[in-house]
Design a protein around this motif. Structure first.
Motif, PDB file in Angstrom:
ATOM      1  N   UNK A  61       6.541  -2.244   8.224  1.00 56.76           N
ATOM      2  CA  UNK A  61       5.340  -2.424   9.473  1.00 56.76           C
ATOM      3  C   UNK A  61       4.578  -1.752   8.932  1.00 56.76           C
ATOM      4  N   UNK A  62       4.650  -0.123   8.431  1.00 56.16           N
ATOM      5  CA  UNK A  62       3.589   0.773   8.099  1.00 56.16           C
ATOM      6  C   UNK A  62       4.024   0.855   6.870  1.00 56.16           C
ATOM      7  N   UNK A 105       4.951   3.318  -0.381  1.00 57.12           N
ATOM      8  CA  UNK A 105       6.010   2.699   0.128  1.00 57.12           C
ATOM      9  C   UNK A 105       6.565   1.660  -0.999  1.00 57.12           C
ATOM     10  N   UNK A 106       5.763   1.120  -1.799  1.00 60.17           N
ATOM     11  CA  UNK A 106       6.126   0.020  -2.851  1.00 60.17           C
ATOM     12  C   UNK A 106       4.722  -0.982  -3.139  1.00 60.17           C
ATOM     13  N   UNK A 107       5.237  -2.268  -3.589  1.00 58.88           N
ATOM     14  CA  UNK A 107       4.322  -3.038  -3.968  1.00 58.88           C
ATOM     15  C   UNK A 107       4.484  -4.262  -3.191  1.00 58.88           C
ATOM     16  N   UNK A 108       3.371  -4.648  -2.134  1.00 61.61           N
ATOM     17  CA  UNK A 108       3.141  -5.782  -1.468  1.00 61.61           C
ATOM     18  C   UNK A 108       2.714  -6.952  -2.034  1.00 61.61           C
ATOM     19  N   UNK A 116       6.038 -14.723   0.611  1.00 61.08           N
ATOM     20  CA  UNK A 116       5.650 -13.255   0.181  1.00 61.08           C
ATOM     21  C   UNK A 116       6.891 -12.259   0.187  1.00 61.08           C
ATOM     22  N   UNK A 117       6.781 -11.241  -0.633  1.00 58.67           N
ATOM     23  CA  UNK A 117       7.786 -10.328  -0.858  1.00 58.67           C
ATOM     24  C   UNK A 117       7.317  -9.002  -0.986  1.00 58.67           C
ATOM     25  N   UNK A 118       8.127  -8.245  -0.894  1.00 58.26           N
ATOM     26  CA  UNK A 118       7.909  -6.532  -1.159  1.00 58.26           C
ATOM     27  C   UNK A 118       8.589  -5.909  -2.129  1.00 58.26           C
ATOM     28  N   UNK A 119       8.140  -5.048  -2.748  1.00 58.47           N
ATOM     29  CA  UNK A 119       9.210  -4.320  -3.746  1.00 58.47           C
ATOM     30  C   UNK A 119       8.992  -2.791  -3.339  1.00 58.47           C
TER      31      UNK A 119
END
Length: 197
Positions: A61-62, A105-108, A116-119
């Motif tokens: 979320x943040x 926090x990482x790679x969006x 979509x995904x987040x690393x």
């Protein structure tokens, strides 16, 4: 006088055999449909083989302030070190437009029309410039390859920025964010030997 009927016979011999022509067209269309169906079944079979790969993480979320942002294309993901071993599970095999955002926090990875995904930063292993990934070969350094770990598997994901001059800055930023640098491939029983390019 004899030449007139002969000329009429030659003209009538030129009439197209529509039944044969339609038969060839229908046969060709059926062959193309069969090839397409076989390709689709192969894609589904590959996805079922990779069904043990966990669901892709979603962005928090943040996620924090953006360090870098890039628009371009997502060219697919493969098993790390195996540039032809495409991963299709969870939509990772679908090429698409992409918007990348790198934060602490990482790679969006935002893909219009695809998953979509987040690393997370803790799962990033390295970034490098390369020339090919799973069916896409470009000039040397034309692809940004991000290596990350997910569910015990090292994955290479290939991206190309709309402005390829941005790639170098991305390599530096992602590598600075990696927690321990590139993981040794053989530590996870992954061979680095692949087909010659």
């Amino acid at each position: 006088m004899l030449s007139l009927p002969l000329a009429a016979e030659q003209r009538s011999a030129e009439v197209t055999d529509w039944a044969a022509r339609i038969g060839w067209v229908v046969g060709l269309l059926l062959f193309v449909a069969l090839v397409y169906w076989l390709m689709r079944q192969g894609w589904k079979w590959r996805g079922s083989l990779q069904s043990d790969l966990p669901e892709l993480p979603a962005a928090p979320a943040a996620p924090g302030a953006a360090t870098l942002a890039m628009a371009g294309r997502y060219h697919g993901s493969t098993t790390a070190g195996q540039w032809l071993d495409r991963i299709v599970a969870h939509g990772l095999g679908s090429r698409s437009r992409v918007e990348l955002t790198l934060t602490d926090a990482g790679l969006d990875v935002v893909r219009p029309g695809a998953n979509d995904f987040f690393i997370p930063a803790a799962q990033l292993r390295e970034a490098r410039l390369d020339e090919g990934i799973a069916g896409k070969v470009l000039a040397e350094g034309g692809l940004l390859i991000v290596t990350w770990e997910h569910g015990g598997t090292l994955i290479d994901s290939g991206f190309r920025a709309d402005r390829s001059a941005e790639h170098t800055a991305w390599v530096e930023a992602v590598n600075a964010l990696c927690p321990r640098g590139p993981a040794p491939m053989n530590a996870l029983n992954i061979t680095t030997e692949g087909p010659a390019r």
